[in-house]
Enzyme design. Structure first.
Site: not given
Lengths: 409, 409
Positions: A194, A404, A409
């Protein structure tokens, strides 16, 4: 971007010893418009062996492909980690960036590029800027060595705390030490290594045995956690063994001290994996799911992951709602052998359902109390066989949505 | 519990014709502490054939097991739908409740209990109260027949609007009519019939062909939607054909009008399925995902569902963020054949990535504009073969968390 420190974070960064033969340094490559260190350059003395577990994604980053090839050789002289840009899905420009990073590091160290392991994490689809990477590497090479904490902070992206773990083992009369660091908070999913995790040890370990010990540890640690069921393009766990402890090298599972080393490696991996869950995006609860009585361990693992990835289970726990019906649902949808009328479920130590229905005189009070805590345990007994598995996840909260819905942005 | 009408809801409930041989009625069984109709009792004239698609959950409700057995006989005289209590995971008491409901309805109609189809939806783990169900059935039996809209409203739980669709087909010179109603908003997942859907037609259709037409329609409609990847214990879609249109009975795919009937049935199922997505818990965007160029249709479907179920893709769209890297991630994790460097992605009509990297001179403006709309289209071309699939989902918003963190309470 980074939000407040996770409420599930440990009280403090752990005390970590140095590892002989391992020197971490960090620099500001400025992969994003930020003023933080984002490039980690760990040098490893000659003779260091390496093993790794990489994402099974069909769309891996070029870093993952690079490491996969380099791992075959079993030797390492450096690790470079870039944060803020994963360099994934960037075609030939991404491959060229990895080659440039490895070449630059190798030139500094006088080694082969294939001795340099590279990992990157951050936004997908933007080629890693070679000029920034090279300037960052140059700066790191002449920087003072840094602490483990600085290295662990430098590999972070949406993480809210730096994550590390340590363990020791007696190997053929010598004490060997392990230190691991990891990053990861979202895009965390089953059956894979992970995100980015790195374990360093001064033990002398043959690469093949290091690989086998790492793979075994991974199966019961990183592969047993999930935050959101989404699997990164860049998942990488690497273990480096410098041999500076002077122990008789571990060559296989029968070597003196092999079990102790494998156990210590597992301890470090498990601690790191659980810290990733504790930093799960938006997490407010740490959830352990124990499945037993399955037809096989593999089946138990898949059922546990079905529960751990269910948004309805995760939101119920976020709401401290003892909605065990959703656990039934998640068992039922797993596609694994299960018989409704043999199924038992507990929350914490309280049995809530047995043999396919709610227990007689079920009292929700102790369950409600358990759900108010930061750690929630769900136990499922399928009543079919001896298969068992334990996985860890976190709840699904408004925080996950907030993080999320506007990450890029 | 019920929140404001979904922003994706159609402007109005559709105009629906009556179906000869079908009489809906509703009543207040008061399965929860509410003052709304929650029991639907649809009587069907003798000679009605039936087909069904039921959840593949390993923990199905006793209603699902009841319908599975009754479907073998192919005949129906009544449908009873309970809302507010799914009766799932309730052991022998749940089975007894279904038997009692079927027996009571059969007594009213003078038919066999196996002619009565039962479906229930709501909280898991609480046996359906037999006294309330029987009193509700008695009240419904003497009530005036109701509108389709009243029936569609009565089967709702967390739904924010009543859902129905209609179609006609010319079968061997006769016009046959179909009407369907459906409920579903959360716990909506792939590869299954989804929640509760019922289609009624006056066509004369042999049960075996009705089943085959329904299964085919289901594969391309209900099995192609997902809200949260969570599969209900109670998913049920049933189709009833009264034969009152007087057409020459459809017995197989070669019967005159079989294609027209199957197409009309598919139209109704697709409209119902898409309405479920439009009422997805917390949904603010309706998302269509088209996958082509896969090795097979099945592979394309799995890749499309991997994208549709990715919380990171769904939150990005909620945030109107053109984060196509998350689509790459979801393709990569699907476990299906994919080659990163042949992969192309579009948002709306704008190509954003081709052959494994962002298109040259990629301009995000038209994509950002597309994402501001209520309907978002994501296209993926794997460049490997002819396999294709289309699925529909919605975004993942704060609304989903709010609805599900305290649903049961």
């Amino acid at each position: 971007m980074s939000t407040a420190r996770s409420p599930l974070a440990p009280a403090a960064f752990p005390l970590l010893p140095p590892i002989a033969g391992v020197t971490p340094r960090v620099a500001r490559a400025r992969y994003k418009a930020w003023d933080r260190t984002d490039l980690t350059f760990v040098t490893l003395e000659p003779g260091t062996s390496v093993a790794g577990v990489l994402t099974q994604s069909r769309c891996p980053s070029p870093e993952v492909e690079w490491c996969r090839k380099a791992l075959v050789l079993g030797e390492a002289r450096a690790l470079v980690v870039n944060a803020g840009n994963s360099n994934a899905f960037t075609g030939h420009r991404g491959r060229e960036a990895v080659e440039a990073v490895a070449a630059r590091a190798a030139a500094h160290l006088g080694c082969q590029p294939s001795d340099v392991f590279v990992a990157s994490t951050g936004v997908i689809g933007v080629p890693l800027p070679i000029d920034k990477a090279e300037a960052g590497l140059d700066a790191a090479f002449v920087a003072e060595p840094c602490s483990w904490e600085a290295a662990a902070e430098t590999i972070m992206t949406t993480d809210t705390f730096a994550k590390a773990a340590t363990a020791t083992a007696i190997v053929a009369g010598r004490t060997v030490t392990l230190v691991g660091i990891v990053k990861g908070s979202g895009m965390i999913a089953p059956d894979m290594a992970t995100m980015l995790g790195f374990v360093f040890t001064d033990a002398a370990v043959d690469p093949a045995f290091l690989q086998s010990a790492l793979s075994a540890a991974n199966t019961k640690s990183f592969s047993c956690i999930t935050v959101d069921g989404d699997t990164s393009t860049s998942d990488t766990v690497l273990a480096f063994a410098t041999g500076k402890a002077g122990n008789t090298p571990l060559v296989d599972a029968d070597s003196d001290g092999a079990d102790a080393f494998a156990a210590a490696l597992f301890d470090v991996c498990l601690s790191l994996a659980q810290q990733v869950v504790r930093d799960g995006e938006g997490a407010s609860k740490f959830i352990q799911i124990d499945v037993e009585g399955a037809e096989s361990d593999r089946s138990a693992h898949r059922i546990a992951m079905s529960i751990a990835n269910s948004p309805l289970v995760k939101t119920a726990i976020a709401g401290e709602d003892a909605n065990w019906g959703r656990v039934v649902m998640a068992v039922g949808k797993a596609g694994e052998p299960a018989e409704r009328d043999k199924l038992s479920i507990r929350f914490g130590t309280t049995q809530v359902a047995r043999d396919g229905l709610a227990v007689t005189g079920y009292d929700e009070a102790p369950v409600a109390e358990h759900l108010k805590g930061q750690t929630v345990e769900i136990g499922v007994d399928l009543g079919l066989g001896d298969g068992r598995a334990t996985v860890w996840t976190c709840d699904l909260t408004h925080g996950y949505i907030s993080i999320n819905a506007d990450y890029r942005s």
